[in-house]
Design an enzyme around this catalytic site. Structure first.
Site, PDB file in Angstrom:
ATOM      1  N   ARG A  61       0.580  -1.381  -0.165  1.00 32.83           N
ATOM      2  CA  ARG A  61       0.259   0.198   0.138  1.00 32.83           C
ATOM      3  C   ARG A  61       1.173   0.733  -0.187  1.00 32.83           C
ATOM      4  O   ARG A  61       2.260   1.168   0.310  1.00 32.83           O
ATOM      5  CB  ARG A  61      -0.550   0.465   1.496  1.00 32.83           C
ATOM      6  CG  ARG A  61      -2.385  -0.381   1.192  1.00 32.83           C
ATOM      7  CD  ARG A  61      -3.244  -0.173   2.025  1.00 32.83           C
ATOM      8  NE  ARG A  61      -2.573  -0.936   3.593  1.00 32.83           N
ATOM      9  CZ  ARG A  61      -2.205   0.116   4.399  1.00 32.83           C
ATOM     10  NH1 ARG A  61      -2.599   1.439   3.596  1.00 32.83           N
ATOM     11  NH2 ARG A  61      -1.781  -0.166   4.827  1.00 32.83           N
ATOM     12  N   TYR A  86      -2.218  -3.543  -6.561  1.00 29.67           N
ATOM     13  CA  TYR A  86      -1.987  -4.344  -5.345  1.00 29.67           C
ATOM     14  C   TYR A  86      -2.105  -4.522  -3.904  1.00 29.67           C
ATOM     15  O   TYR A  86      -3.296  -3.188  -3.813  1.00 29.67           O
ATOM     16  CB  TYR A  86      -0.181  -3.356  -4.851  1.00 29.67           C
ATOM     17  CG  TYR A  86       0.193  -4.919  -3.966  1.00 29.67           C
ATOM     18  CD1 TYR A  86       0.991  -6.214  -4.280  1.00 29.67           C
ATOM     19  CD2 TYR A  86      -0.396  -4.946  -2.008  1.00 29.67           C
ATOM     20  CE1 TYR A  86       1.830  -7.065  -3.263  1.00 29.67           C
ATOM     21  CE2 TYR A  86       0.623  -5.752  -1.504  1.00 29.67           C
ATOM     22  CZ  TYR A  86       1.117  -6.728  -2.195  1.00 29.67           C
ATOM     23  OH  TYR A  86       1.238  -7.618  -0.747  1.00 29.67           O
ATOM     24  N   LYS A 129      -9.649  -2.030   1.593  1.00 29.02           N
ATOM     25  CA  LYS A 129      -9.443  -0.962   2.798  1.00 29.02           C
ATOM     26  C   LYS A 129     -10.341   0.347   2.240  1.00 29.02           C
ATOM     27  O   LYS A 129     -10.166   1.131   3.056  1.00 29.02           O
ATOM     28  CB  LYS A 129      -7.861  -0.923   2.414  1.00 29.02           C
ATOM     29  CG  LYS A 129      -6.704  -1.706   3.220  1.00 29.02           C
ATOM     30  CD  LYS A 129      -7.477  -2.196   4.999  1.00 29.02           C
ATOM     31  CE  LYS A 129      -6.559  -2.753   4.835  1.00 29.02           C
ATOM     32  NZ  LYS A 129      -5.998  -3.843   5.249  1.00 29.02           N
ATOM     33  N   HIS A 156     -10.540  -1.846  12.249  1.00 27.91           N
ATOM     34  CA  HIS A 156      -9.455  -2.168  11.519  1.00 27.91           C
ATOM     35  C   HIS A 156      -8.727  -3.986  12.042  1.00 27.91           C
ATOM     36  O   HIS A 156      -8.444  -3.734  12.772  1.00 27.91           O
ATOM     37  CB  HIS A 156      -8.355  -1.662  11.103  1.00 27.91           C
ATOM     38  CG  HIS A 156      -7.349  -2.617  10.233  1.00 27.91           C
ATOM     39  ND1 HIS A 156      -5.968  -2.111  10.596  1.00 27.91           N
ATOM     40  CD2 HIS A 156      -7.004  -3.347   9.692  1.00 27.91           C
ATOM     41  CE1 HIS A 156      -5.069  -2.943   9.570  1.00 27.91           C
ATOM     42  NE2 HIS A 156      -5.840  -3.315   9.016  1.00 27.91           N
ATOM     43  N   SER A 194      -1.449  -3.228  10.000  1.00 23.20           N
ATOM     44  CA  SER A 194      -0.395  -4.154   8.764  1.00 23.20           C
ATOM     45  C   SER A 194       0.964  -4.620   9.710  1.00 23.20           C
ATOM     46  O   SER A 194       1.710  -4.387   9.727  1.00 23.20           O
ATOM     47  CB  SER A 194      -0.265  -2.671   7.856  1.00 23.20           C
ATOM     48  OG  SER A 194      -1.620  -2.285   7.304  1.00 23.20           O
ATOM     49  N   CYS A 210       1.412  -6.861  12.042  1.00 22.31           N
ATOM     50  CA  CYS A 210       1.498  -7.182  12.973  1.00 22.31           C
ATOM     51  C   CYS A 210       0.338  -8.590  14.132  1.00 22.31           C
ATOM     52  O   CYS A 210       0.897  -8.534  15.200  1.00 22.31           O
ATOM     53  CB  CYS A 210       0.566  -5.802  14.642  1.00 22.31           C
ATOM     54  SG  CYS A 210       2.370  -4.275  13.479  1.00 22.31           S
ATOM     55  N   ASP A 261      -9.197  -9.804   9.306  1.00 22.41           N
ATOM     56  CA  ASP A 261      -8.580  -8.218   8.329  1.00 22.41           C
ATOM     57  C   ASP A 261      -9.624  -6.677   9.271  1.00 22.41           C
ATOM     58  O   ASP A 261      -9.071  -5.862   9.945  1.00 22.41           O
ATOM     59  CB  ASP A 261      -7.973  -8.058   7.389  1.00 22.41           C
ATOM     60  CG  ASP A 261      -7.075  -6.633   7.268  1.00 22.41           C
ATOM     61  OD1 ASP A 261      -6.162  -6.502   8.194  1.00 22.41           O
ATOM     62  OD2 ASP A 261      -7.549  -6.399   6.095  1.00 22.41           O
ATOM     63  N   ARG A 300       2.351 -11.754  -0.397  1.00 22.15           N
ATOM     64  CA  ARG A 300       0.857 -12.621   0.879  1.00 22.15           C
ATOM     65  C   ARG A 300       0.225 -13.731  -0.103  1.00 22.15           C
ATOM     66  O   ARG A 300       0.708 -13.976  -1.312  1.00 22.15           O
ATOM     67  CB  ARG A 300       0.327 -11.851   0.103  1.00 22.15           C
ATOM     68  CG  ARG A 300       0.817 -10.303   1.359  1.00 22.15           C
ATOM     69  CD  ARG A 300      -0.031  -9.145   1.954  1.00 22.15           C
ATOM     70  NE  ARG A 300      -0.150  -8.605   2.958  1.00 22.15           N
ATOM     71  CZ  ARG A 300       0.326  -7.684   4.228  1.00 22.15           C
ATOM     72  NH1 ARG A 300      -1.727  -8.634   4.140  1.00 22.15           N
ATOM     73  NH2 ARG A 300       0.284  -7.119   4.303  1.00 22.15           N
ATOM     74  N   GLY A 349       0.523 -19.696  17.497  1.00 20.25           N
ATOM     75  CA  GLY A 349      -0.182 -20.368  19.072  1.00 20.25           C
ATOM     76  C   GLY A 349      -0.444 -20.513  20.692  1.00 20.25           C
ATOM     77  O   GLY A 349      -1.351 -20.466  21.706  1.00 20.25           O
TER      78      GLY A 349
END
Ligand code: GTP
Ligand code: SPV
Ligand code: MN
Length: 587
Positions: A67, A195, A204, A224, A246, A248, A273, A365, A490
């Site tokens: 982005r 992208y 977004k 978000h 983003s 994280c 998201d 991704r 986990g």
């Protein structure tokens, strides 16, 4: 007479002048055709049909891999309404300047019309959009990320209500790349990028920037946030939503395989998201996941960190900017312990021995249908959403922020969210690892003045009889040796379990100047080899560090001028007072 949709598509076509217009129905055969077109264009390849059936690898333009916030604009009529944290362009200027770039932009190309829904077809919380684009990659991605085709046309036909989005790859020149939002018109224009968040306009652009504006007008929330259900040993499932900036850890938390499965704690995925939420008749805030797929960060994902993702992406998945092995399987850093020999990097070049730099792009991704998640919640498409009991804010903080803490109240929790900060990642172009304040992880996504956004949060609290309790987590604290203290992934379920206990009025906690922090023995650590020293370091609240933090938040808040709700200024002052008390008691 033409419908509003027909008229808008006609108007778009007149501007971009494609050689043909194709209305997408979202069918499998259409998707296959689209993939073949992509393969013919030369930037997309089929992966190993035996081990990764129906999967492709797409290599985006090397200048177009994340982005681009610097060219993202809110084109509200009044500059003030975009606020100090957004780029602003006057609507007329945007229409003129960027309109010129759209003029004839699709000459010789096909314009695809993609009607889509954000949310399950029959939910009252669902909204429709239409994206026109000249990118087949966008079409096949939208087919995974949203519900496209007839299902959307049916709804648009009834209500004649949709958010139009005009997208063109343009010439992919970063100097001519723009992502514009016209919030009053509920219109999106994006050019020059193919992208992710720049080009898949449902994500977004609509579901956060435009939707946040709509949500304030209409009394709901567009955030978000991931959404997950935590099942306890009795089988009861408690839903939580978490906002992290983003890259994280949202997708990983939502899709985790719990380290406490054997003792009955399981995590069910609802969304990874975005959450759209409104108060339900039961007095709880209800959340839907407006998306239908996951656009997840590949590097770091492996059989140990996230087996659910590894299973999900074994079929029907689009990989973007990952590396490829000799047997045409996707590969990225940390996917396997050993780096395979004979790799092709994300740009399609053979990786030579001793090559520097990652083989997969750091923001590479996977795009995968949500229903392929092994632990997708049976309620993930529930028409009235799931009731949220806890909000969790978090970010990458090498120092200062403890593993987890709990706020005292909604108002204090809003302050915790408003003061959120994180170290930047590869998900956005620019420097990585720089701390920046990112309120509610919405800094790049709030479509209006953030002072008004904080006010909206405070007001929502008044309208929810059972508001979520608000927490803050940090999986990324480092010890003096520079290494991460917490194993993450986990194991994060151990923190979720404590949050669940606190929601239920249990769970051991100690009151500190920043909120409730677990006592050293409050977290279930069975089966985890972690020293008491490390736990103490993870949970430590250092008054001097926090004083700096509080000061920094105070400076940040000044940006918002008189649009900052006084309640937040008060919370900041109270934090300083509590820290002073501790310091003087020690001193
Ligand atoms: P966006 O899709 O950009 O919004 O990112 P996200 O918030 O969904 O983050 P994601 O789960 O994709 O994780 C981003 C990166 O952080 C990946 O490289 C992960 O492997 C890594 N990561 C996620 N969770 C953890 C964690 O608990 N601990 C550590 N150390 N790394 C994590
Ligand atoms: C993010 O950056 O928050 C993402 C990736 O989820 S993108 O869709 O490109 O915005
Ligand atoms: Mn994600």
């Amino acid at each position: 007479m033409a419908t509003r949709l027909e008229a808008w598509v006609e108007e778009a076509a007149q501007k971009v002048r494609p050689k043909q217009v194709v209305w997408c129905d979202g069918s499998e055969s259409e998707a296959q055709q689209m993939v073949e077109r992509l393969v013919a264009e030369g930037r997309t390849v089929h992966l190993n049909e035996r081990t990764y059936p129906n999967c492709v690898l797409h290599r985006s333009d090397p200048s177009d891999v994340a982005r681009t916030e610097q060219v993202t604009f809110i084109c509200s009529r009044r500059k003030d309404d975009a606020g100090p944290t957004n780029n602003w362009m006057a609507p007329e200027e945007g229409k003129q300047k960027i309109g010129a770039l759209f003029d004839g932009a699709m000459a010789g190309r096909t314009m695809y019309v993609v009607p889509y829904l954000m949310g399950p077809a029959d939910s009252h919380m669902t909204r429709a959009g239409v994206e026109v684009t000249d990118s087949p990659y966008v079409v096949v991605s939208m087919r995974i990320m949203a519900r496209i085709g007839k299902i959307a046309l049916d709804r648009i036909g009834k209500a004649n209500d949709f958010v139009p989005g005009l997208h063109s790859l343009g010439d992919l020149n970063p100097a001519r790349r723009f992502v514009l939002h016209f919030p009053e018109e509920k219109l999106i224009w994006s050019i020059g990028s193919g992208y992710g968040g720049n080009a898949l306009l449902g994500k977004k652009c609509f579901a956060l920037r435009i939707a946040s504006w709509m949500a304030r007008e209409q009394g709901w929330m567009a955030e978000h946030m991931l959404i997950l259900g935590l099942e306890d040993p009795s089988g009861k499932i408690t839903y939580m939503a978490a906002a992290f900036p983003s890259a994280c850890g949202k997708t990983n938390l939502a899709m985790m395989v719990s380290a406490l499965e054997d003792s009955g704690y399981r995590v069910w995925t609802v969304g990874d998201d975005i959450a759209w939420m409104q108060p339900g008749p039961d007095g709880y805030l209800h959340a839907i996941n407006p998306e239908a797929g996951f656009f997840g960060v590949a590097p770091g994902t492996n059989e140990l960190t996230n087996p659910n993702v590894m299973t999900a992406v074994k079929r029907n998945t689009i990989f973007t900017n990952v590396a490829m092995t000799a047997s045409r399987e996707p590969w990225w850093e940390a996917m396997t312990e050993e780096v395979p020999s004979d790799l092709t990097d994300w740009q399609g070049h053979k990786v030579s021995a001793g090559a520097k730099g990652p083989a997969a792009h750091a923001n590479s991704r996977y795009t995968v249908p949500a229903r392929q998640a092994p632990r997708i919640s049976p309620k993930w498409e529930d028409l009235s959403g799931v009731p949220i009991s806890a909000f969790i804010f978090g970010g990458r903080r090498a120092r200062v922020a403890p593993l987890v803490y709990e706020s005292w109240s909604w108002q204090h929790g809003v302050f915790v969210g408003a003061g959120l900060a994180s170290e930047t990642t590869a998900a956005i172009t620019g420097e990585v690892g720089v701390r920046r304040r990112d309120p509610m992880a919405m800094l790049p996504f709030c479509g209006y003045h953030m002072g008004d956004y904080f006010r909206h949060w405070l007001e929502m609290g008044q309208n929810i009889p059972h508001p979520p309790k608000i927490f803050h987590v940090n999986w990324f604290r480092k010890g003096s040796n520079g290494k991460l203290l917490w194993p993450g992934y986990g194991e994060n379920v151990r923190v979720l379990k404590w949050i669940l206990e606190r929601v239920n009025g249990k769970g051991q906690a100690e009151e500190t100047p920043i909120g409730f922090v677990p006592t050293t023995h409050a977290l279930t650590l069975d089966g985890l080899d972690i020293s008491l020293d490390k736990m103490e370091e993870l949970l430590r609240v250092d008054a001097a560090d926090w004083q700096k933090e509080a000061d920094e938040i105070g400076v940040f808040f000044k940006k918002f001028g008189d649009r900052l709700p006084p309640e937040l200024r008060e919370e900041q002052a109270h934090l300083t007072e509590r820290l002073n008390l501790v310091t003087s008691a020690k001193g």
